[in-house]
Design a protein around this motif. Sequence first.
Motif, PDB file in Angstrom:
ATOM      1  N   ASN A  21       0.767  -1.231  -0.147  1.00 34.59           N
ATOM      2  CA  ASN A  21      -0.093   0.091  -0.145  1.00 34.59           C
ATOM      3  C   ASN A  21       0.961   1.345  -0.086  1.00 34.59           C
ATOM      4  O   ASN A  21       1.691   1.453   1.009  1.00 34.59           O
ATOM      5  N   GLY A  22       0.898   2.082  -1.093  1.00 33.56           N
ATOM      6  CA  GLY A  22       1.644   3.236  -1.054  1.00 33.56           C
ATOM      7  C   GLY A  22       2.808   3.269  -1.416  1.00 33.56           C
ATOM      8  O   GLY A  22       3.734   4.216  -1.382  1.00 33.56           O
ATOM      9  N   THR A  23       3.472   1.958  -1.745  1.00 38.96           N
ATOM     10  CA  THR A  23       4.888   1.870  -2.037  1.00 38.96           C
ATOM     11  C   THR A  23       5.138   1.653  -3.710  1.00 38.96           C
ATOM     12  O   THR A  23       4.179   0.877  -4.161  1.00 38.96           O
ATOM     13  N   LYS A  52       2.881   1.183   7.348  1.00 40.21           N
ATOM     14  CA  LYS A  52       1.814   0.695   6.273  1.00 40.21           C
ATOM     15  C   LYS A  52       0.362   0.948   6.865  1.00 40.21           C
ATOM     16  O   LYS A  52       0.263   1.139   7.998  1.00 40.21           O
ATOM     17  N   ASN A  53      -0.527   1.149   6.121  1.00 44.57           N
ATOM     18  CA  ASN A  53      -1.875   1.228   6.652  1.00 44.57           C
ATOM     19  C   ASN A  53      -2.685   0.017   5.945  1.00 44.57           C
ATOM     20  O   ASN A  53      -3.110   0.069   4.666  1.00 44.57           O
ATOM     21  N   PRO A  54      -3.113  -1.020   6.811  1.00 42.89           N
ATOM     22  CA  PRO A  54      -2.947  -1.097   8.066  1.00 42.89           C
ATOM     23  C   PRO A  54      -1.447  -1.602   8.398  1.00 42.89           C
ATOM     24  O   PRO A  54      -0.691  -2.009   7.742  1.00 42.89           O
ATOM     25  N   PRO A  55      -0.961  -1.566   9.774  1.00 42.29           N
ATOM     26  CA  PRO A  55       0.422  -1.879  10.036  1.00 42.29           C
ATOM     27  C   PRO A  55       0.545  -3.204   9.874  1.00 42.29           C
ATOM     28  O   PRO A  55      -0.421  -4.030  10.055  1.00 42.29           O
ATOM     29  N   ASP A  60       2.641 -11.403  10.933  1.00 45.43           N
ATOM     30  CA  ASP A  60       1.749 -11.448   9.588  1.00 45.43           C
ATOM     31  C   ASP A  60       2.643 -11.945   8.404  1.00 45.43           C
ATOM     32  O   ASP A  60       2.192 -12.175   7.482  1.00 45.43           O
ATOM     33  N   LEU A  61       3.946 -12.034   8.831  1.00 43.84           N
ATOM     34  CA  LEU A  61       4.776 -12.640   7.891  1.00 43.84           C
ATOM     35  C   LEU A  61       5.556 -13.856   8.047  1.00 43.84           C
ATOM     36  O   LEU A  61       5.543 -14.392   8.983  1.00 43.84           O
ATOM     37  N   HIS A  62       5.848 -14.426   6.854  1.00 46.88           N
ATOM     38  CA  HIS A  62       6.588 -15.618   6.678  1.00 46.88           C
ATOM     39  C   HIS A  62       7.327 -15.979   5.701  1.00 46.88           C
ATOM     40  O   HIS A  62       7.208 -15.034   4.509  1.00 46.88           O
ATOM     41  N   SER A 110      -5.747 -14.537   4.285  1.00 42.98           N
ATOM     42  CA  SER A 110      -6.981 -15.165   4.751  1.00 42.98           C
ATOM     43  C   SER A 110      -8.201 -14.573   4.108  1.00 42.98           C
ATOM     44  O   SER A 110      -9.045 -15.337   4.474  1.00 42.98           O
ATOM     45  N   ASP A 111      -8.006 -13.565   3.695  1.00 39.73           N
ATOM     46  CA  ASP A 111      -9.386 -12.930   3.021  1.00 39.73           C
ATOM     47  C   ASP A 111      -9.123 -13.021   1.355  1.00 39.73           C
ATOM     48  O   ASP A 111      -8.125 -13.239   0.912  1.00 39.73           O
ATOM     49  N   ILE A 112     -10.205 -12.667   0.855  1.00 42.01           N
ATOM     50  CA  ILE A 112     -10.197 -12.448  -0.668  1.00 42.01           C
ATOM     51  C   ILE A 112      -9.406 -11.467  -1.070  1.00 42.01           C
ATOM     52  O   ILE A 112      -8.658 -11.878  -2.468  1.00 42.01           O
ATOM     53  N   ILE A 113      -9.698 -10.349  -0.559  1.00 39.50           N
ATOM     54  CA  ILE A 113      -8.552  -9.192  -0.965  1.00 39.50           C
ATOM     55  C   ILE A 113      -7.880  -8.740   0.145  1.00 39.50           C
ATOM     56  O   ILE A 113      -7.855  -9.362   1.274  1.00 39.50           O
ATOM     57  N   THR A 114      -6.800  -8.201  -0.154  1.00 36.94           N
ATOM     58  CA  THR A 114      -5.723  -7.463   0.674  1.00 36.94           C
ATOM     59  C   THR A 114      -5.556  -5.931   0.330  1.00 36.94           C
ATOM     60  O   THR A 114      -5.555  -5.569  -0.833  1.00 36.94           O
ATOM     61  N   ARG A 115      -5.337  -5.165   1.265  1.00 37.25           N
ATOM     62  CA  ARG A 115      -4.808  -3.608   1.139  1.00 37.25           C
ATOM     63  C   ARG A 115      -3.489  -3.648   1.275  1.00 37.25           C
ATOM     64  O   ARG A 115      -2.873  -2.353   1.073  1.00 37.25           O
ATOM     65  N   THR A 116      -2.834  -4.506   1.726  1.00 37.80           N
ATOM     66  CA  THR A 116      -1.255  -4.518   2.068  1.00 37.80           C
ATOM     67  C   THR A 116      -0.730  -5.761   1.480  1.00 37.80           C
ATOM     68  O   THR A 116      -1.110  -6.933   2.051  1.00 37.80           O
ATOM     69  N   PHE A 117       0.194  -5.665   0.524  1.00 38.29           N
ATOM     70  CA  PHE A 117       0.953  -6.747  -0.175  1.00 38.29           C
ATOM     71  C   PHE A 117       2.604  -6.667   0.037  1.00 38.29           C
ATOM     72  O   PHE A 117       3.080  -5.592  -0.411  1.00 38.29           O
TER      73      PHE A 117
END
Length: 286
Positions: A21-23, A52-55, A60-62, A110-117
């Motif tokens: 998001n935003g990068t 990031k938004n959301p942080p 959350d990482l692996h 875990s969701d269908i879409i994401t705001r942070t990749f």
Amino acid sequence: MATYRMLFSALLAISLLISSNGTKTGEEINETIICTKDLIEVEIPSTFFLSKNPPILISDLHLNDPECHGTEVGNLYVFSIKTNFTDCGTRMESDSTHIIFINTIQNNFSDIITRTFINITFACRYPISYMVQQPNGENKISVDIRTITLNTEDGNFSVSMILYKDPHFEDMWTTIPFLTLEDNVFVKVKMVPGNLIIRLENCWSTPTKNPVQAIQYFFIKESCPQIVKDETLSVVMNGEAEEAMFRIQMFKFVGVSFNHVFLHCTVQICHNTVSVCKPVKEDFCQ
């Protein structure tokens, strides 16, 4: 500009592809890369993720293997692969000169879409060819470290030559051997990490420590023993595992001033593909 730190000689090629998001792809993240003979580690300031938004939290990482998570150390997110570089879903590739280990830091979905990749790909590149010499007060080879710009770092595996007193390769020489011409010396060449394959290409001796001394006596060339019709040389193992072994009867260089023998070998490292390091049998060495 990214920061690099080297704990041992290592060859490292780093590629960072980040989209969030935003990068923008290739965003500066001030990462630190550590690549040694038994460790690949990536350190990234936590502010890169928390801004990031959301942080993005460390949980959350692996890596490629979802079971391989990072740890938060101070103000850093740290991701490590230890000893066996093929752990954590690491992909291994090779070409004619290097073995490359590739993995990716990514976030959970875990969701269908994401705001942070998040997708950070890094690769460690190690050369496959080395030269080892018998120890002379040291049991490992000194290696040079070469750092390349553009997020690439070069280094080496640890390859060493060890001398033994017995044919079972158990009783190691810890001092400079003093042998008669009737004695045998038992030589093992091994590497770290130990999940690859090593092959002796050329082995020779010189009357001085200099491997390119004008006076040279080759007893293995292109993986073939050069003395196959007598019992003065026996290749016990070559091109089959992470260590190679041979026995050779002692000899002396002609000349009153030549009272020492120094052994040298060039070796090739193969990534667990026996066909690349196919053992050379004495029957085929003419």
